[in-house]
Motif scaffolding. Structure first.
Motif, PDB file in Angstrom:
ATOM      1  N   ILE A 171     -18.448  -4.245   0.034  1.00  0.00           N
ATOM      2  CA  ILE A 171     -17.279  -3.777   0.514  1.00  0.00           C
ATOM      3  C   ILE A 171     -16.654  -3.523   1.910  1.00  0.00           C
ATOM      4  O   ILE A 171     -17.378  -3.391   2.571  1.00  0.00           O
ATOM      5  CB  ILE A 171     -17.119  -2.160   0.065  1.00  0.00           C
ATOM      6  N   HIS A 172     -15.693  -4.487   2.687  1.00  0.00           N
ATOM      7  CA  HIS A 172     -14.500  -4.943   4.452  1.00  0.00           C
ATOM      8  C   HIS A 172     -14.003  -4.036   4.388  1.00  0.00           C
ATOM      9  O   HIS A 172     -12.812  -3.554   3.676  1.00  0.00           O
ATOM     10  CB  HIS A 172     -14.325  -6.110   4.008  1.00  0.00           C
ATOM     11  N   ALA A 173     -14.378  -3.403   5.389  1.00  0.00           N
ATOM     12  CA  ALA A 173     -13.747  -2.528   6.201  1.00  0.00           C
ATOM     13  C   ALA A 173     -11.673  -3.054   6.264  1.00  0.00           C
ATOM     14  O   ALA A 173     -11.386  -4.000   6.842  1.00  0.00           O
ATOM     15  CB  ALA A 173     -14.018  -1.937   7.131  1.00  0.00           C
ATOM     16  N   ALA A 174     -10.828  -2.542   5.257  1.00  0.00           N
ATOM     17  CA  ALA A 174      -9.338  -3.247   5.568  1.00  0.00           C
ATOM     18  C   ALA A 174      -8.940  -2.741   6.707  1.00  0.00           C
ATOM     19  O   ALA A 174      -9.220  -2.115   7.822  1.00  0.00           O
ATOM     20  CB  ALA A 174      -8.395  -1.970   4.551  1.00  0.00           C
ATOM     21  N   THR A 175      -8.807  -4.264   6.739  1.00  0.00           N
ATOM     22  CA  THR A 175      -7.959  -4.364   8.594  1.00  0.00           C
ATOM     23  C   THR A 175      -6.247  -4.438   8.401  1.00  0.00           C
ATOM     24  O   THR A 175      -5.716  -5.119   7.362  1.00  0.00           O
ATOM     25  CB  THR A 175      -8.233  -5.852   9.447  1.00  0.00           C
ATOM     26  N   THR A 176      -5.323  -4.514   9.308  1.00  0.00           N
ATOM     27  CA  THR A 176      -4.059  -4.824   9.201  1.00  0.00           C
ATOM     28  C   THR A 176      -3.573  -6.533   8.576  1.00  0.00           C
ATOM     29  O   THR A 176      -3.031  -6.486   7.801  1.00  0.00           O
ATOM     30  CB  THR A 176      -3.076  -4.898  10.464  1.00  0.00           C
ATOM     31  N   GLU A 177      -4.094  -7.115   9.123  1.00  0.00           N
ATOM     32  CA  GLU A 177      -4.591  -8.864   9.304  1.00  0.00           C
ATOM     33  C   GLU A 177      -4.441  -8.651   7.296  1.00  0.00           C
ATOM     34  O   GLU A 177      -4.304  -9.559   6.929  1.00  0.00           O
ATOM     35  CB  GLU A 177      -5.630  -9.454   9.720  1.00  0.00           C
ATOM     36  N   SER A 178      -5.641  -7.881   6.797  1.00  0.00           N
ATOM     37  CA  SER A 178      -6.495  -8.919   5.664  1.00  0.00           C
ATOM     38  C   SER A 178      -5.165  -7.945   4.651  1.00  0.00           C
ATOM     39  O   SER A 178      -5.301  -8.390   2.866  1.00  0.00           O
ATOM     40  CB  SER A 178      -7.439  -7.742   4.852  1.00  0.00           C
ATOM     41  N   VAL A 179      -4.140  -6.632   4.704  1.00  0.00           N
ATOM     42  CA  VAL A 179      -3.525  -5.851   3.879  1.00  0.00           C
ATOM     43  C   VAL A 179      -2.044  -7.094   3.337  1.00  0.00           C
ATOM     44  O   VAL A 179      -1.006  -7.415   3.824  1.00  0.00           O
ATOM     45  CB  VAL A 179      -2.944  -4.715   4.332  1.00  0.00           C
ATOM     46  N   ASP A 180      -2.313  -7.114   2.386  1.00  0.00           N
ATOM     47  CA  ASP A 180      -0.616  -7.512   1.592  1.00  0.00           C
ATOM     48  C   ASP A 180       0.151  -6.768   1.247  1.00  0.00           C
ATOM     49  O   ASP A 180      -0.341  -5.975   0.696  1.00  0.00           O
ATOM     50  CB  ASP A 180      -1.804  -8.156   0.032  1.00  0.00           C
ATOM     51  N   LEU A 181       1.140  -6.723   2.193  1.00  0.00           N
ATOM     52  CA  LEU A 181       2.422  -5.693   2.203  1.00  0.00           C
ATOM     53  C   LEU A 181       3.543  -6.213   0.987  1.00  0.00           C
ATOM     54  O   LEU A 181       4.043  -5.176   0.889  1.00  0.00           O
ATOM     55  CB  LEU A 181       2.747  -5.729   3.287  1.00  0.00           C
ATOM     56  N   GLY A 182       3.563  -7.183   0.274  1.00  0.00           N
ATOM     57  CA  GLY A 182       4.588  -8.006  -0.001  1.00  0.00           C
ATOM     58  C   GLY A 182       5.007  -9.403  -0.209  1.00  0.00           C
ATOM     59  O   GLY A 182       4.839  -9.792   1.130  1.00  0.00           O
ATOM     60  N   GLU A 183       6.106  -9.504  -0.013  1.00  0.00           N
ATOM     61  CA  GLU A 183       7.057 -10.975  -0.468  1.00  0.00           C
ATOM     62  C   GLU A 183       8.163  -9.962   0.311  1.00  0.00           C
ATOM     63  O   GLU A 183       8.710  -9.290  -0.026  1.00  0.00           O
ATOM     64  CB  GLU A 183       6.974 -11.641  -1.614  1.00  0.00           C
ATOM     65  N   ILE A 184       8.747 -11.319   1.215  1.00  0.00           N
ATOM     66  CA  ILE A 184      10.369 -11.375   1.690  1.00  0.00           C
ATOM     67  C   ILE A 184      10.944 -12.445   1.224  1.00  0.00           C
ATOM     68  O   ILE A 184      11.042 -13.609   2.118  1.00  0.00           O
ATOM     69  CB  ILE A 184      10.482 -10.158   2.559  1.00  0.00           C
ATOM     70  N   MET A 185      12.062 -12.348   0.985  1.00  0.00           N
ATOM     71  CA  MET A 185      13.247 -13.744   1.036  1.00  0.00           C
ATOM     72  C   MET A 185      14.551 -13.776   1.547  1.00  0.00           C
ATOM     73  O   MET A 185      14.646 -12.427   2.064  1.00  0.00           O
ATOM     74  CB  MET A 185      13.899 -13.821  -1.128  1.00  0.00           C
ATOM     75  N   TYR A 186      14.373 -14.580   2.630  1.00  0.00           N
ATOM     76  CA  TYR A 186      15.656 -14.456   3.551  1.00  0.00           C
ATOM     77  C   TYR A 186      15.845 -15.471   3.509  1.00  0.00           C
ATOM     78  O   TYR A 186      15.178 -16.815   2.627  1.00  0.00           O
ATOM     79  CB  TYR A 186      14.961 -14.038   4.676  1.00  0.00           C
TER      80      TYR A 186
END
Length: 233
Positions: A171-186
């Protein structure tokens, strides 16, 4: 819906016109300064927060991936009493609407979950999916603490899934870099005559739940236009 716009002044950009539509992952690391710790993580240093055991099997008759969360070992204590109240959330990414959650195990750093979940998915589509386990410490009066996570990128590296395969993962400690926040279209559009670039945020999808209700607030991202004048050196 009210629509607002963002103009970026491009005084020193060559006069050429382009119009593209992109979709990609939201990367939180782009919005914060790099630290010594984050550089260490990029080199492979990841904090381990125990181990998680689970099994995988594909049910051809039901056309579903069967995931059984077995147990966790050596979880860190998150409560002031020196223990934790762990539970596990599980997603089959990139889909976030479908999720499962185990029961909470009170005051237990080595919980036995023994719970089975089924994700309807075609066998041929499994190569495009990945499992995401998030281990949390339950808190009745505050937001739940995330203990860590396990991500299985390639399901077929573990087994052909024709029979049940038991797996142990750190179990890896969650980091900001590893968190998948979703997708954005622009979309981006440059107007040479005005020396101006317009960024249009069209929509977001598969956003990570950020509220205790299991959803997110109104991100105001559906067909939103953002405009601002900004000089570039």
């Amino acid at each position: 819906m009210n629509v607002s716009s963002v103009d970026f002044s491009m005084d020193k950009v060559p006069l050429r016109q382009s119009s593209t539509v992109s979709i990609g992952r939201i990367k939180p690391e782009l919005y914060k300064q790099k630290s010594v710790d984050s550089e260490d993580e990029a080199k492979g240093h990841v904090e381990i927060c125990g181990k998680l055991s689970f099994s995988l099997r594909y049910d051809y008759e039901e056309q579903a991936l069967v995931v059984k969360i077995l147990k966790a070992l050596d979880l860190p204590a998150k409560d002031f009493t020196g223990t934790s109240d762990p539970y596990v959330k599980i997603y089959l990414l990139p889909e976030r609407k479908k999720k499962f959650q185990t029961r909470v195990h009170r005051k237990n750093l080595n919980p036995t979950f023994d719970e089975t979940f089924c994700f309807p998915v075609a066998y041929d589509d499994l190569c495009n999916r990945k499992l995401h386990f998030s281990v949390y410490d339950f808190d009745r009066f505050m937001s739940h603490d995330m203990i860590g996570e396990v991500v299985v990128d390639n399901l077929f590296e573990l087994s052909d899934l024709s029979r049940e395969a038991v797996v142990w993962k750190d179990i890896h400690a969650a980091t900001t870099e590893s968190v998948d926040l979703g997708e954005i279209m622009y979309s981006l559009c440059y107007l040479p005559t005005a020396g101006r670039m317009t960024l249009t945020v069209i929509k977001c999808r598969n956003l990570k739940a950020m509220d205790i209700t299991g959803s997110s607030g109104n991100p105001q991202a559906d067909k939103a236009h953002i405009k601002a004048n900004r000089g570039l050196n």
